[in-house]
Design a protein around this motif. Sequence first.
Motif, short mmCIF file in Angstrom:
data_model
loop_
_atom_site.label_atom_id
_atom_site.label_comp_id
_atom_site.label_asym_id
_atom_site.label_seq_id
_atom_site.Cartn_x
_atom_site.Cartn_y
_atom_site.Cartn_z
N PRO A 121 5.26 60.47 14.96
CA PRO A 121 4.73 61.84 14.79
C PRO A 121 5.85 62.86 14.57
CG PRO A 121 3.65 60.77 16.64
CD PRO A 121 4.77 59.87 16.22
N ASN A 179 6.99 62.61 11.05
CA ASN A 179 5.95 63.16 10.18
C ASN A 179 6.05 64.68 10.10
OD1 ASN A 179 3.52 62.90 8.57
ND2 ASN A 179 2.40 63.75 10.31
N LEU A 202 -0.66 56.85 10.71
CA LEU A 202 -1.84 57.57 10.23
C LEU A 202 -2.22 58.67 11.23
CD1 LEU A 202 -4.00 54.50 9.13
CD2 LEU A 202 -2.22 55.69 7.84
N ASN A 203 -3.04 59.63 10.77
CA ASN A 203 -3.58 60.63 11.68
C ASN A 203 -5.01 60.24 12.06
OD1 ASN A 203 -5.25 61.37 9.56
ND2 ASN A 203 -4.15 63.26 9.08
N GLU A 214 -7.53 59.71 9.20
CA GLU A 214 -7.27 58.50 8.42
C GLU A 214 -7.68 57.24 9.19
OE1 GLU A 214 -3.50 60.56 6.03
OE2 GLU A 214 -3.18 59.36 7.83
N ILE A 250 -0.39 58.96 17.67
CA ILE A 250 -0.45 58.92 16.21
C ILE A 250 0.04 60.23 15.61
CG2 ILE A 250 -2.36 57.27 16.23
CD1 ILE A 250 -4.24 59.61 15.65
N CYS A 251 0.10 60.29 14.28
CA CYS A 251 0.52 61.50 13.59
C CYS A 251 -0.52 62.60 13.75
CB CYS A 251 0.74 61.22 12.10
SG CYS A 251 2.10 60.09 11.74
N ASP A 252 -0.06 63.84 13.71
CA ASP A 252 -0.99 64.97 13.68
C ASP A 252 -0.86 65.65 12.31
OD1 ASP A 252 1.48 66.12 13.91
OD2 ASP A 252 1.18 66.85 15.96
N GLY A 264 -1.06 61.85 7.48
CA GLY A 264 -0.18 60.96 8.22
C GLY A 264 1.05 60.63 7.40
#
Length: 759
Positions: A380, A383, A437-438, A441, A468-470, A474
């Motif tokens: 994250p 990202n 991925l966010n 996704e 996960i990504c925000d 992502g």
Amino acid sequence: MASAEGLEPSRTRKNSNKNIIARIRHGHITGRGICRGTEALLKERDHKAQWHGIPVLLRRLYDKSHLNSDLSQIYFIIKEVSSFLSMEAMSFVTEDRKPAQESTYPNTYTFDLFGGVDVSLQPVDTVTIILLSHQLSDDLVKDCLSVLYNCCICMEGVTKSLASRDDFVMFLFTLMSNKKTFLQTATLIEDILGVRKEMIQLEDIPNLPSLVQSFNQQQLANFCRILSVTISEPDMGNDDKNTLLAKNAQQRANPFVVKFNLALLNIPGFIERLCKLATRKVSEASGASSLLLELQDWYTWLDNAPVLDALMQMAAEDAEHMPQTDQLHATPLRHRLPQSMKIVHEIMFKVEVLYVLCVLLVGRQRNQVHRMLAEFKLIPGLNNLFDKLIWRKQTSTHVLHSQNQNCDCSPEISFKIQFLRLLQSFSDHHENKYLLLNAQELNELSAISLKANIPEVEALVNTDRNLICDGKKGLLTRLISVMKKEPPDSSFRFWQARAVESFLRGTTSYADQVFLLKRGLLEHILFCIIDSGCKSRDVLQSYFDLLGELMKFNMDAFKKFNRYVNSDEKFQTFMTQINSSLVDSNMLVRCIILSLDRFEGQTEDMRVVEVLSECRLLSYMARVENRLTFLFRLVNIINVQTLTQENVSCLNTSLVVLMLARRRGTLPFYLNALREKEYAEKYPGCLLNNFHNLLRFWQRHYLNKDKDSTCLENSSCIPFTYWKETVSVLLGSDRTSLCAIASYIDEAYMDLGKDFLEV
């Protein structure tokens, strides 16, 4: 006559100089208790030889370097010596590091000639023993280190000499605990380890955990640069050493990487601090519209990390020592430095940090490292940096040097490549890949599985959504977006494709494939292979591999392929690219053969029948003569002596062809076809003996307990037990067995090349 007379004094002077130097080296001049006339002799010869007083200074330094010496006198001697060498070192750096010669760098040459390196080491040891905490000793150690570093820059022999001294290298690491001498020490260590033949053993560094824990973040980043030099693979100098035979022997004999990883993982908080370094932001200056142009201007000459380190340290010290009253009226140096310089400095650090993380990710403690990287939210964090730092928009004046994927002339290019390598290592065959991925996704992947009426992948279900990504996209989606905009022959394409492919590698996931198909990835890859005019073999290989993972067992992908490759001309271009280098394209060939085999077993489904009948690619591979042609070439382009990590896939692809034939009971047909090919080409026994030797090597290589064979099973959906059984059957000694290679080799030609395997 005049010419001869003009030459003679020069010869006499040189001979006289050699005599003096010889006397010095034999102890007649340098050393304690020498007659006073010695210094007078040196001074007399100094002017004619243009030594600039360096031999006299070295003699004084030698005399003063003992426990009862006056530190102030040593300090001023070292300062004077340093002034002679520093300008030559700077000249060397700015003039493309020309080879050191007497005429090019006379002061450094003289310094080395009169034993200056050994003499300079003595006050470092002496001062350290006396009092490391004394302010004067810190300055003296710094200047001694600067003298040695300047010599290392101009004369490689000096660097090699220092690198061979284990005690001195370990001593340098102890100096890193002193903040005042850290930068000079780290810079010298980096140069020394760069030429050292033996890798440094981290466990031999005194008090390594406490030493690393004492570093601030900038010092830790410098330490990562030292680590990256330590673990960089030395130049093999011989292609034979890159073969799997050589690598297998090297891995058995060298447990260095295992010890390296363990030493670092045993340092409390080390991984967490690396994650913070990798993901920390650079403050963005307002109104920086010309930032990229300014950045390009800076690193055209500032390509040396230590130079930036020094400037940034000056900025920090400037702020630290400025009186509070002055701070109200003056702008500290750290604010006067261009924003672009700060960015380059940060990027240089991040390159080394990401490199160390990559090494840790491919070690035996990979799962432990993965858990820690996930916990400390590395992905994250990267990202959030992607648009602002990692892949900022390029200006028309920004040169990418795309022809050389290993180009290190730009910190920004190195940073991007190292970032992509990290993503590849992170995603490859690991369930944590879904952290790229966010939330939206991840929900999309679940919806794809639901619509196809297939269960969700267990790794997806188990993904911790707190890690996960925000944001709107992502990291994987951001990567695909920039990948599609990259120029056709950009070297970044190779690393981008590798990173995306690693997300797909492992057990084939229909949902993962559709996720990428919906983002136009297949059409983009086909455009690059067929229509872009890309000539780079590395880029094409990475795209073939990615295309194989994207299409494997996926009818939708084959339909999309057929819609794009909608003419005989396009299909011919595509096949020409495949056939131009089978080493590069064989993974794609393997995927097509595996997919064809699965589809042919599902002919009760009319959609499958439709794909089989309409898809040019499947129709081409369904013809047995085409599969045989690929098999002949795959077996013929490799042998045990030339097997590498790059081409061993050709052996596994040929095995896939024969395993599928064995399942269908047609293995004897394929083996007999290989025999007929040998006789048709008038080299009976060569092809089959070569294949026999390759399979014997395969057993040694893949049945080794240290080898992870799950990748073969996951990528082919063929149990590894069946791989082993098929190889055993092919290597059977019963010449009456129709499935044994030996049955198809005439006895007169048996065991051709057998000795090649006895390595």
